[in-house]
Each structure stands twice: as C-alpha cells, then as structure tokens.
Design a protein around this motif. Structure first.
Motif, PDB file in Angstrom:
ATOM      1  N   GLY A 158       0.829  -1.185   0.000  1.00 24.87           N
ATOM      2  CA  GLY A 158       0.000   0.000   0.000  1.00 24.87           C
ATOM      3  C   GLY A 158       0.869   1.243   0.000  1.00 24.87           C
ATOM      4  O   GLY A 158       2.086   1.184   0.148  1.00 24.87           O
ATOM      5  N   GLU A 159       0.226   2.377  -0.161  1.00 20.40           N
ATOM      6  CA  GLU A 159       0.946   3.648  -0.278  1.00 20.40           C
ATOM      7  C   GLU A 159       0.697   4.580   0.892  1.00 20.40           C
ATOM      8  O   GLU A 159       1.293   5.650   0.953  1.00 20.40           O
ATOM      9  CB  GLU A 159       0.519   4.365  -1.576  1.00 20.40           C
ATOM     10  CG  GLU A 159       0.974   3.670  -2.837  1.00 20.40           C
ATOM     11  CD  GLU A 159       2.485   3.702  -3.001  1.00 20.40           C
ATOM     12  OE1 GLU A 159       3.118   4.696  -2.613  1.00 20.40           O
ATOM     13  OE2 GLU A 159       3.042   2.714  -3.514  1.00 20.40           O
ATOM     14  N   ASN A 160      -0.166   4.176   1.836  1.00 19.59           N
ATOM     15  CA  ASN A 160      -0.597   5.188   2.786  1.00 19.59           C
ATOM     16  C   ASN A 160      -0.841   4.626   4.182  1.00 19.59           C
ATOM     17  O   ASN A 160      -1.918   4.775   4.742  1.00 19.59           O
ATOM     18  CB  ASN A 160      -1.856   5.890   2.275  1.00 19.59           C
ATOM     19  CG  ASN A 160      -2.213   7.116   3.093  1.00 19.59           C
ATOM     20  OD1 ASN A 160      -1.367   7.695   3.764  1.00 19.59           O
ATOM     21  ND2 ASN A 160      -3.481   7.502   3.055  1.00 19.59           N
ATOM     22  N   TYR A 161       0.171   3.942   4.748  1.00 21.00           N
ATOM     23  CA  TYR A 161       0.071   3.667   6.169  1.00 21.00           C
ATOM     24  C   TYR A 161       0.717   4.857   6.877  1.00 21.00           C
ATOM     25  O   TYR A 161       1.921   5.045   6.826  1.00 21.00           O
ATOM     26  CB  TYR A 161       0.764   2.365   6.577  1.00 21.00           C
ATOM     27  CG  TYR A 161       0.660   2.148   8.076  1.00 21.00           C
ATOM     28  CD1 TYR A 161      -0.571   1.901   8.673  1.00 21.00           C
ATOM     29  CD2 TYR A 161       1.773   2.253   8.898  1.00 21.00           C
ATOM     30  CE1 TYR A 161      -0.692   1.755  10.038  1.00 21.00           C
ATOM     31  CE2 TYR A 161       1.666   2.096  10.264  1.00 21.00           C
ATOM     32  CZ  TYR A 161       0.431   1.850  10.829  1.00 21.00           C
ATOM     33  OH  TYR A 161       0.318   1.720  12.197  1.00 21.00           O
ATOM     34  N   LYS A 162      -0.109   5.690   7.471  1.00 21.45           N
ATOM     35  CA  LYS A 162       0.349   6.947   8.065  1.00 21.45           C
ATOM     36  C   LYS A 162       1.172   7.749   7.056  1.00 21.45           C
ATOM     37  O   LYS A 162       2.224   8.284   7.351  1.00 21.45           O
ATOM     38  CB  LYS A 162       1.109   6.684   9.359  1.00 21.45           C
ATOM     39  CG  LYS A 162       0.238   6.001  10.415  1.00 21.45           C
ATOM     40  CD  LYS A 162       0.918   5.850  11.746  1.00 21.45           C
ATOM     41  CE  LYS A 162      -0.053   5.203  12.743  1.00 21.45           C
ATOM     42  NZ  LYS A 162       0.558   5.007  14.073  1.00 21.45           N
ATOM     43  N   ARG A 163       0.650   7.772   5.801  1.00 23.21           N
ATOM     44  CA  ARG A 163       1.163   8.565   4.679  1.00 23.21           C
ATOM     45  C   ARG A 163       2.459   8.038   4.066  1.00 23.21           C
ATOM     46  O   ARG A 163       3.091   8.731   3.266  1.00 23.21           O
ATOM     47  CB  ARG A 163       1.331  10.027   5.078  1.00 23.21           C
ATOM     48  CG  ARG A 163       0.016  10.673   5.506  1.00 23.21           C
ATOM     49  CD  ARG A 163       0.142  12.152   5.661  1.00 23.21           C
ATOM     50  NE  ARG A 163      -1.165  12.753   5.915  1.00 23.21           N
ATOM     51  CZ  ARG A 163      -1.382  14.048   6.007  1.00 23.21           C
ATOM     52  NH1 ARG A 163      -0.390  14.893   5.853  1.00 23.21           N
ATOM     53  NH2 ARG A 163      -2.596  14.503   6.225  1.00 23.21           N
ATOM     54  N   LEU A 164       2.844   6.808   4.398  1.00 17.76           N
ATOM     55  CA  LEU A 164       4.074   6.254   3.833  1.00 17.76           C
ATOM     56  C   LEU A 164       3.803   4.882   3.222  1.00 17.76           C
ATOM     57  O   LEU A 164       2.918   4.150   3.667  1.00 17.76           O
ATOM     58  CB  LEU A 164       5.146   6.124   4.926  1.00 17.76           C
ATOM     59  CG  LEU A 164       5.707   7.443   5.465  1.00 17.76           C
ATOM     60  CD1 LEU A 164       6.554   7.194   6.700  1.00 17.76           C
ATOM     61  CD2 LEU A 164       6.520   8.171   4.396  1.00 17.76           C
ATOM     62  N   PRO A 165       4.578   4.515   2.193  1.00 19.73           N
ATOM     63  CA  PRO A 165       4.408   3.200   1.559  1.00 19.73           C
ATOM     64  C   PRO A 165       4.810   2.057   2.497  1.00 19.73           C
ATOM     65  O   PRO A 165       5.660   2.227   3.372  1.00 19.73           O
ATOM     66  CB  PRO A 165       5.351   3.264   0.347  1.00 19.73           C
ATOM     67  CG  PRO A 165       5.679   4.703   0.169  1.00 19.73           C
ATOM     68  CD  PRO A 165       5.592   5.322   1.518  1.00 19.73           C
ATOM     69  N   TYR A 176       8.307  -0.958   6.171  1.00 17.43           N
ATOM     70  CA  TYR A 176       7.618   0.322   6.319  1.00 17.43           C
ATOM     71  C   TYR A 176       8.589   1.436   5.965  1.00 17.43           C
ATOM     72  O   TYR A 176       9.576   1.663   6.665  1.00 17.43           O
ATOM     73  CB  TYR A 176       7.103   0.469   7.750  1.00 17.43           C
ATOM     74  CG  TYR A 176       6.302   1.718   8.026  1.00 17.43           C
ATOM     75  CD1 TYR A 176       5.566   2.354   7.026  1.00 17.43           C
ATOM     76  CD2 TYR A 176       6.254   2.255   9.302  1.00 17.43           C
ATOM     77  CE1 TYR A 176       4.822   3.487   7.298  1.00 17.43           C
ATOM     78  CE2 TYR A 176       5.510   3.395   9.584  1.00 17.43           C
ATOM     79  CZ  TYR A 176       4.803   4.007   8.577  1.00 17.43           C
ATOM     80  OH  TYR A 176       4.071   5.140   8.844  1.00 17.43           O
TER      81      TYR A 176
END
Length: 198
Positions: free
Chosen positions: A64-71, A94
């Motif tokens: 994904g690209e958006n775990y707390k705004r990071l890939p 992360y």
C-alpha cells in the motif's frame, strides 16, 4: 489554496526520487518472495506438528501507499485469519522506518499458545510486546509496543486478562534489511517451537 514550497516544486520537477522508489519497492517484493521461499523450506520439518489451520504452502504479499502517509509492504506467512481467530507471522517493510516480523495470536490461538509464546521470548532483549488495544497499529511508539523483558509479570497477567490478542515483534532499521532476513526467520522458528499440536 496553500502555496507550494520551493522544496515541493523541486521534488515535483525531478522524476528521480519516484523512479528510485519504484525500483526499491520492486526489490522489497523480491526480498519478501525470497523470504517466503526460505520459510517454506524451514517449515518442512514442522509438517503435521503445527495447527492444521495454518497455510504452510502459500503466503500473501500485500502493499500500500498510505500507512500513516508512507508506503509499506507485508508478507503474511505462515498465517490464518478469521474474524475471531488469528495465528499469523507478518513481516512488514515500512518506508523510512523499519523491517519487522510479528507474531499475532487471537481467539482460540491466544488461549492455546499465548502464555507459552510470551514465556518463550520473555528474556529476549529485542522482542517487543504490543500494549495497544488495537492489533492493527504497527509503529513502535511507547503507546503501541514496549520491550517484553521490561514488563513485569503482574502487568503481563493483567494485560492478558483484558485482551483478545497478543503481538510479539522484532524490528530492524531499513538499511539493515538485506542482512536481517535470517534473523527474521529465526524469530519465526523460535516461536514455532511452542506453537505445536504434538
């Protein structure tokens, strides 16, 4: 409308950073695929000894690209997930933070193996214990993870009486990822010693 900063415009004018990121994520995928294959081989001696629900053949890689705004990217293997019962070994990359591996036990598997897994790792200085009331947070802030060997027995007992899951985890800096694969796998094999049915 908010104004663009010079840094933002400079970055948006240069495709290099995104091309490097794309290559990096491809290599992380390869890393997790290789790890999955190595785990599969290491699991062969455990055939017939682990809970029958565990899939010992196929893992799942997600990104994904958006775990707390990071890939991010993660491998679940071996793993079993239902709404109530979870027995999973999750390895997570992360971006900008860490590479980690985590045992997640919930429901029937927590009841069967939770205390034994904690006991198995209680003297390992690098193993973290999740103290959050949600199992779906992955950062290592003090409100989510604390070192297992720094928790006293009374606190652990109290936590176990008031939760339906546990997570035990290890992590390393991203720049150590290439040489840490065996440490992540060793963590799995160490835990599996107490997650056996016979």
């Amino acid at each position: 409308m908010s104004k663009f900063t010079t840094q933002e415009l400079d970055l948006a004018s240069d495709p290099t950073i995104l091309l490097i990121k794309y290559r990096m994520m491809e290599k992380v995928w390869d890393f997790l695929e290789e790890m999955q294959e190595e785990i599969r081989k290491e699991l062969e001696p455990f055939t017939g000894k682990l809970p029958k629900e565990l899939n010992l053949v196929h893992g799942k890689i997600s990104k994904g690209e958006n775990y707390k705004r990071l890939p991010f990217m993660m491998l679940d293997f071996p793993a079993f997930f239902t709404k109530d019962d979870i027995l999973a070994f999750r390895t997570m990359f992360y971006w900008g933070n860490f590479i980690s591996s985590t045992f997640h036990l919930q429901g029937q598997f927590l009841k069967k193996y939770g205390k034994a897994l904690i006991e198995n790792f209680k003297n390992h200085k690098e193993v973290f214990f999740c103290v959050n009331n949600s199992p779906w947070n992955y950062d290592y802030k003090s409100n989510n993870y604390v070192l297992l060997n720094e928790i006293n027995i009374e606190e652990l007992e109290d936590y176990l009486q008031n939760t339906d899951f546990i997570k035990l985890s290890i992590k390393f800096p991203v720049d150590e990822m290439p040489e840490r694969k065996q440490d992540l796998i060793k963590f799995l094999l160490n835990g599996l010693k107490v997650i056996q049915t016979n």
